[in-house]
Enzyme design. Sequence first.
Site, PDB file in Angstrom:
ATOM      1  CB  THR A  33      -0.937   0.027   1.227  1.00 32.93           C
ATOM      2  OG1 THR A  33      -0.153   0.184   2.427  1.00 32.93           O
ATOM      3  CG2 THR A  33      -1.751  -1.249   1.328  1.00 32.93           C
ATOM      4  N   GLY A  34       0.303   2.359  -0.470  1.00 29.97           N
ATOM      5  CA  GLY A  34       1.097   3.573  -0.577  1.00 29.97           C
ATOM      6  C   GLY A  34       2.266   3.390  -1.527  1.00 29.97           C
ATOM      7  CB  ALA A  35       2.657   0.976  -4.225  1.00 27.46           C
ATOM      8  CB  SER A  36       1.789   6.086  -6.199  1.00 27.94           C
ATOM      9  OG  SER A  36       1.292   6.791  -5.079  1.00 27.94           O
ATOM     10  N   GLY A  38       7.656   7.676  -2.773  1.00 27.33           N
ATOM     11  CA  GLY A  38       8.473   7.505  -1.577  1.00 27.33           C
ATOM     12  C   GLY A  38       8.920   6.084  -1.313  1.00 27.33           C
ATOM     13  CB  ILE A  39       8.909   4.147   1.861  1.00 28.17           C
ATOM     14  CG1 ILE A  39       9.696   5.187   2.670  1.00 28.17           C
ATOM     15  CG2 ILE A  39       9.285   2.733   2.311  1.00 28.17           C
ATOM     16  CD1 ILE A  39       9.282   5.245   4.133  1.00 28.17           C
ATOM     17  N   GLY A  40       7.193   3.352  -0.633  1.00 27.26           N
ATOM     18  CA  GLY A  40       6.450   2.329  -1.369  1.00 27.26           C
ATOM     19  C   GLY A  40       6.948   2.166  -2.788  1.00 27.26           C
ATOM     20  CE1 TYR A 178       2.545   9.581  10.801  1.00 27.02           C
ATOM     21  CE2 TYR A 178       3.982   9.984  12.684  1.00 27.02           C
ATOM     22  CZ  TYR A 178       3.740   9.375  11.470  1.00 27.02           C
ATOM     23  OH  TYR A 178       4.693   8.550  10.924  1.00 27.02           O
TER      24      TYR A 178
END
Length: 283
Positions: A33-36, A38-40, A178
């Site tokens: 997830t969050g693959a588009s 940065g880290i992903g 957060y």
Amino acid sequence: MAKTFIEQLLFPDMAFDSIKLQKTISGKTIVITGASYGIGEQLTLLFSNYDVHLILIARTAEKLNTIADIVRKNGSKCSLITADFYQETEVDRAVNELNVLTDTIDVFVSNAGKSIMRSLENSLSRFHDFTRTNSINYLAPIKIILAITPLLKASHGHIINVSAINVLLLPAPKWAAYQASKTAFDQWIRCNTAEWKIMKIKAKTIYLPLVKTKMIAPNKKYKNYPAMQPEQAAFRIAKLLYSSKTRSKPWWLIFPQLGSFFGEKIWEKISFFSLKKDDESSI
């Protein structure tokens, strides 16, 4: 990108065993997830060199398609799910699409996240800050993991929680939304670890420091802070995946953790005077 001396000290390059990673993930189905960005994104590109089926979940369809082209050129299979985790219906749709795309999941990397820094006074009319942060950092990954646990049980798979060092330290002013949401998910993972172990599912968490990603860009205070590169974070996640360890954190975190344990009163005073100074400077 060149690293400062402090960054080289805090975030040194690490030994990485490509052969061990290949043995661990070759032929596997990995959901990120969050693959588009940065880290992903960096983790996706790293894994794409090892003959895997990557299922990428993120909000930005155009960027996902660009990454998918690279993954396929590298010889791996890639499937995409565009979803906005702010919306529970979108999470439900993502789960349904996962069920259509595959009947096997070997690794789930919970990387999507939202960072927000805002004072209590400026949050009084912004309850949505808390619901949105909670949705992405806590509720969405829980819903997905609950849905795919039978598949992870069948494959003796992995759950990787991409967390933050904040959850291991004392609460910080202005970071309530957060820090509370990331800590909640961390506790949820830890509460379930023993049961997953019985199912032969390995649950692991990486506690990352500040990372130079799109997520921290809005906070101008971070512009000159020492921070890890996304590529470094990706290598550490990959190493945790093939390692026997269940946790990964910076070598120096023990020192602020000791400070948190022994210096709670001091931290409260520092926080108070820091906030007071900010208020006085804004007058």
